[in-house]
Design a protein around this motif. Sequence first.
Motif, short mmCIF file in Angstrom:
data_model
loop_
_atom_site.label_atom_id
_atom_site.label_comp_id
_atom_site.label_asym_id
_atom_site.label_seq_id
_atom_site.Cartn_x
_atom_site.Cartn_y
_atom_site.Cartn_z
N PRO A 56 0.80 -1.24 0.00
CA PRO A 56 0.00 0.00 0.00
C PRO A 56 0.83 1.28 0.00
CG PRO A 56 -0.96 -1.59 1.49
CD PRO A 56 0.33 -2.19 1.02
N ALA A 57 1.95 1.28 0.70
CA ALA A 57 2.76 2.49 0.79
C ALA A 57 3.44 2.86 -0.52
CB ALA A 57 3.83 2.33 1.88
N SER A 58 3.42 1.95 -1.50
CA SER A 58 4.12 2.21 -2.76
C SER A 58 3.26 2.93 -3.79
CB SER A 58 4.61 0.88 -3.37
OG SER A 58 3.51 0.08 -3.80
N ALA A 59 2.00 3.18 -3.48
CA ALA A 59 1.10 3.80 -4.46
C ALA A 59 0.23 4.86 -3.81
CB ALA A 59 0.23 2.74 -5.12
N ARG A 60 -0.20 5.82 -4.63
CA ARG A 60 -1.17 6.84 -4.20
C ARG A 60 -2.34 6.81 -5.19
NH1 ARG A 60 0.28 11.63 -5.08
NH2 ARG A 60 2.07 11.20 -6.43
N TRP A 61 -3.54 6.93 -4.68
CA TRP A 61 -4.70 6.87 -5.57
C TRP A 61 -5.88 7.64 -4.98
CZ3 TRP A 61 -8.20 4.63 -2.37
CH2 TRP A 61 -7.78 3.61 -1.52
N GLU A 62 -6.86 7.86 -5.85
CA GLU A 62 -8.13 8.47 -5.46
C GLU A 62 -9.24 7.53 -5.91
OE1 GLU A 62 -8.58 12.88 -5.32
OE2 GLU A 62 -10.07 12.48 -6.89
N ARG A 63 -10.20 7.33 -5.03
CA ARG A 63 -11.30 6.39 -5.33
C ARG A 63 -12.64 7.12 -5.32
NH1 ARG A 63 -12.27 1.18 -1.55
NH2 ARG A 63 -12.20 2.77 0.10
N LYS A 119 -37.30 -9.20 5.08
CA LYS A 119 -37.22 -8.29 3.94
C LYS A 119 -36.00 -8.63 3.09
CE LYS A 119 -39.56 -4.33 6.05
NZ LYS A 119 -39.45 -2.88 6.36
N SER A 120 -36.22 -8.75 1.78
CA SER A 120 -35.13 -9.02 0.85
C SER A 120 -34.64 -7.72 0.22
CB SER A 120 -35.60 -9.97 -0.27
OG SER A 120 -36.01 -11.21 0.27
N GLY A 121 -33.37 -7.71 -0.12
CA GLY A 121 -32.82 -6.50 -0.73
C GLY A 121 -31.52 -6.78 -1.45
N THR A 122 -31.10 -5.82 -2.25
CA THR A 122 -29.86 -5.93 -3.02
C THR A 122 -29.09 -4.62 -2.91
OG1 THR A 122 -30.91 -7.41 -4.62
CG2 THR A 122 -28.85 -6.37 -5.29
N SER A 123 -27.80 -4.72 -2.70
CA SER A 123 -26.95 -3.53 -2.68
C SER A 123 -25.86 -3.68 -3.73
CB SER A 123 -26.32 -3.33 -1.30
OG SER A 123 -25.40 -4.35 -1.01
N ARG A 124 -25.53 -2.57 -4.37
CA ARG A 124 -24.52 -2.56 -5.42
C ARG A 124 -23.54 -1.42 -5.17
NH1 ARG A 124 -29.28 -4.02 -7.95
NH2 ARG A 124 -29.15 -5.83 -9.34
N SER A 125 -22.30 -1.64 -5.57
CA SER A 125 -21.32 -0.57 -5.46
C SER A 125 -20.32 -0.67 -6.61
CB SER A 125 -20.58 -0.63 -4.12
OG SER A 125 -19.74 -1.76 -4.06
N GLU A 126 -19.79 0.48 -6.99
CA GLU A 126 -18.74 0.54 -8.02
C GLU A 126 -17.70 1.56 -7.56
OE1 GLU A 126 -18.28 1.14 -12.82
OE2 GLU A 126 -19.60 2.52 -11.72
N SER A 127 -16.44 1.16 -7.64
CA SER A 127 -15.33 2.04 -7.27
C SER A 127 -14.40 2.19 -8.47
CB SER A 127 -14.54 1.46 -6.09
OG SER A 127 -15.34 1.37 -4.94
N LEU A 128 -14.10 3.43 -8.81
CA LEU A 128 -13.16 3.73 -9.89
C LEU A 128 -11.92 4.38 -9.28
CD1 LEU A 128 -15.59 5.18 -12.60
CD2 LEU A 128 -14.72 2.83 -12.38
N TYR A 129 -10.76 3.87 -9.62
CA TYR A 129 -9.50 4.33 -9.03
C TYR A 129 -8.70 5.13 -10.05
CZ TYR A 129 -10.40 1.03 -5.23
OH TYR A 129 -10.96 0.36 -4.17
N THR A 130 -8.25 6.29 -9.60
CA THR A 130 -7.33 7.11 -10.38
C THR A 130 -5.97 7.03 -9.71
OG1 THR A 130 -9.11 8.64 -11.02
CG2 THR A 130 -6.83 9.42 -11.25
N ILE A 131 -4.98 6.50 -10.41
CA ILE A 131 -3.64 6.33 -9.85
C ILE A 131 -2.91 7.67 -9.87
CG2 ILE A 131 -1.51 5.00 -9.93
CD1 ILE A 131 -4.11 3.37 -9.42
N LEU A 132 -2.47 8.13 -8.71
CA LEU A 132 -1.81 9.43 -8.59
C LEU A 132 -0.29 9.32 -8.55
CD1 LEU A 132 -4.16 10.93 -5.84
CD2 LEU A 132 -4.37 11.16 -8.34
N GLY A 133 0.19 8.11 -8.34
CA GLY A 133 1.64 7.93 -8.31
C GLY A 133 2.05 6.69 -7.58
#
Length: 224
Positions: A36-43, A210-224
């Motif tokens: 983890p320390a080797s990269a920088r990113w924004e999510r 109660k039934s349900g569904t959850s969804r998620s999407e993460s997009l990463y921008t590599i900063l260095g």
Amino acid sequence: MRLVLAALSFLLVVAAAPAPDPLLQQIVAGARAVPPASARWERALKQSGQEAGDSRTESHSRTERWDGKQLTLINVDGKPPTADDIASHRKASAGRPLPGYHRVADYFGTGAIRSQDAQGRMFYRVNGLPKGSINIGRDISGSLVAEALIDNSGPQPFVSRLRITLPKPLGLMFMARLDSFEAVSEYRLVGGRPMLVRQTQVIAGKQMGKSGTSRSESLYTILG
């Protein structure tokens, strides 16, 4: 007689040990080379949830930044985070594994089953993830299956797609049931290093009738 039995037991253990897989060892070493320390990113994260039979969908978004040392909340639903938002984010993040390609080593570091599909693509599969890998309020790691698609078209083989699924429904506490779970991570080479660029997750289940569904999407921008 005891010495003979002990010797036979030792031989059986040795015989049962799987042969080293040089390709898998290379992939795991590549994952450990990008901590983890080797990269920088924004999510940029988008989440939505919907109960069965309800046409309404509840949606939220947030942006986070990892600077190699600390994960910071940048905005919530397009607005600057409040003090409560920051406190909740800090609490939720504490002790949670940080996303990234390094996690491939966590999943496949102790071995995996190699296979090939009809198109000649190579996969590695693990039945049951290490404890603490996936927690949704309860650690479900041991019930999951991970399948990694390998890109070995270049000099550096790496996992280009990782899919983690729940093969069968799982009973949880408090009259709850997890019907399905799928998390997909996509990786590509950035500056010669494999990096996480996109994640999706879909969870379906039932709680208190109660039934349900959850969804998620993460997009990463590599900063260095």
